[in-house]
Design an enzyme around this catalytic site. Structure first.
Site, PDB file in Angstrom:
ATOM      1  CG  ASP A 129      -0.353   0.229   2.524  1.00 44.84           C
ATOM      2  OD1 ASP A 129       0.883   0.443   2.589  1.00 44.84           O
ATOM      3  OD2 ASP A 129      -1.074   0.212   3.537  1.00 44.84           O
ATOM      4  CG  ASN A 137      -6.938  10.895   0.403  1.00 41.93           C
ATOM      5  OD1 ASN A 137      -6.759  11.276  -0.759  1.00 41.93           O
ATOM      6  ND2 ASN A 137      -7.229   9.643   0.693  1.00 41.93           N
ATOM      7  CG  HIS A 142     -10.761  12.416  -0.546  1.00 41.83           C
ATOM      8  ND1 HIS A 142     -10.430  11.189  -0.025  1.00 41.83           N
ATOM      9  CD2 HIS A 142     -11.258  13.140   0.499  1.00 41.83           C
ATOM     10  CE1 HIS A 142     -10.714  11.148   1.267  1.00 41.83           C
ATOM     11  NE2 HIS A 142     -11.227  12.324   1.612  1.00 41.83           N
ATOM     12  CG  ASP A 146      -9.408   9.979  -6.470  1.00 38.78           C
ATOM     13  OD1 ASP A 146      -9.248   9.148  -5.553  1.00 38.78           O
ATOM     14  OD2 ASP A 146     -10.505  10.523  -6.729  1.00 38.78           O
ATOM     15  CD  GLU A 172      -4.628   3.256   1.886  1.00 38.97           C
ATOM     16  OE1 GLU A 172      -4.284   3.390   3.071  1.00 38.97           O
ATOM     17  OE2 GLU A 172      -5.830   3.281   1.522  1.00 38.97           O
TER      18      GLU A 172
END
Length: 301
Positions: A129, A137, A142, A146, A172
Site C-alpha cells: 500500500d 488526502n 481526495h 486519486d 490504497e
C-alpha cells in the site's frame, strides 16, 4: 417473440408448399418446391433453436424470392442484434473486473484468475500500500489522492509482465502475483517495486509528492509440510509482512519465509508465528530496502 414468429412463418410456408404441389405443373412444382423446402427447413431449424441459417441468394423477382429475401434479411438483423448483445455483455463483464478509477483489475478478477499465475517453478505474491496515504488526502484533498493512485497503477503497469496478475485490492492497497520468480526472486521483486514508486516524485495538481510504499511478499503457492495452502492464506501472510514493513519504518518490504520450526531454530533464525484460517504458520521475515533500481521488467523475460 422471434421464435413464435418463425413458427407461424413455418406453418405458412408448409401450407404454401402443399398448395404448390397440388396446383402447379411438374417442372414448376419441382423448382418451387425445392426452394420452399429449403426455406421451410431453415425456418424450422431456427424456430427450434438448433441454428439460424440463411436460405439462398434470391432468384428472380417472384413472390417466393421476395419471401426468401425477407427471411434472410430477418436472420441477418437477428445476427447483428445478437452480436451487439454479446459485445455489450463482454464490455460489462470487463468493466465489472476493473477498478473504475485506475483501470487496474479488482478483487473479483483476482479471485477468478489467481490460479492461472501459479507456476511449477514458483511464484510470488506481494501485497503493498501507499505510505501515509491518509495524510495525502487530508492535506491535499481526495482528488490529489486519486491522482496518486492512478500514477501508482501506471508505474506498476509499466514493469509487470502480461502474464502477471496486478490488481487494486482495496483503498490504497494493491496485490501483485508474479510467476517464475526463481532463486532470490522475492528480494529482487521487492527492490524493483520499491524503486518503481520512490525513484521520482509523483506529479500532481498540488505539485510533486514523494510517494513510497510498504510491501509484504511470500512465495506462492504457500506450501508447508502439511501441503499446499489456499491462496487466501498466502494473502494473509503477505498482509502480515506488509504491516511488519510499516513497523520497520515504511518505504521497505518484508519478505516472509515459511519455515519448519526445528530447522529454523537449528539455524539460529528468529521464528515468528502468523495466524491463518487453518491454524498458525511459522515464519522468518527479513526486511528489504529500496536501492533506486532501474525500472526494468519485474523479472527477466
Amino acid at each position: 417473440m422471434f421464435r413464435k414468429f418463425l413458427l407461424m412463418l413455418a406453418g405458412i410456408v408448409s401450407i404454401a408448399f402443399v398448395v404448390t404441389l397440388l396446383s402447379a405443373g411438374f417442372g414448376f412444382r419441382l423448382l418451387v418446391s425445392r426452394r420452399l423446402d429449403r426455406l421451410h427447413r431453415a425456418i424450422t431449424r431456427a424456430a427450434s433453436g438448433v441454428e439460424r441459417v440463411r436460405v439462398e441468394p434470391s432468384r428472380g423477382d417472384d413472390e417466393l424470392g421476395d419471401i426468401i429475401q425477407a427471411y434472410d434479411a430477418l436472420v441477418a438483423r437477428e445476427e447483428r442484434h445478437e452480436a451487439e448483445l454479446r459485445g455489450a455483455h463482454e464490455k460489462l463483464d470487463e468493466q465489472s473486473r476493473r477498478d473504475p478509477l485506475t483501470g487496474a483489475f479488482n478483487r473479483r478478477h483476482v479471485q477468478e484468475h489467481i490460479h492461472e499465475v501459479v507456476d511449477a517453478s514458483g511464484s510470488a505474491l506481494a501485497l503493498f500500500d501507499i505510505d501515509h496515504f491518509k495524510r495525502i488526502n487530508d492535506r491535499h484533498g481526495h482528488g490529489v489522492g486519486d491522482e496518486v493512485l492512478v500514477e501508482v497503477v501506471r508505474r506498476i503497469g509499466r514493469v509487470v509482465r502480461k502474464q502477471d496478475l496486478f490488481a487494486r485490492w482495496g483503498g490504497e492497497e494493491f496485490l501483485l502475483c508474479v510467476g517464475e520468480v526463481g532463486d532470490g526472486g522475492l528480494d529482487r521483486l521487492a527492490r524493483r517495486l520499491l524503486a518503481c514508486l520512490d525513484s521520482e516524485p509523483v506529479m500532481t495538481s498540488a505539485g510533486p509528492l514523494v510517494v513510497t510504499s510498504s510491501i509484504g511478499l511470500v512465495a506462492f503457492p504457500l506450501r508447508t509440510g502439511a501441503g499446499a495452502h489456499a491462496w487466501a492464506d498466502a494473502v494473509t501472510v503477505a498482509d502480515w509482512g506488509l504491516y511488519r514493513a510499516k513497523q520497520s519504518g515504511r518505504d521497505c518490504a518484508v519478505v516472509v519465509d515459511v519455515v519448519d520450526v526445528q530447522d529454523a531454530a537449528a539455524g539460529g533464525a528468529a521464528v515468528e508465528s502468523v495466524p491463518i484460517g487453518g491454524g498458525v504458520l511459522s515464519v522468518v521475515p527479513h526486511v528489504v530496502r529500496s536501492v533506486q533500481a532501474s525500472a526494468n521488467p519485474v523479472l527477466p523475460a
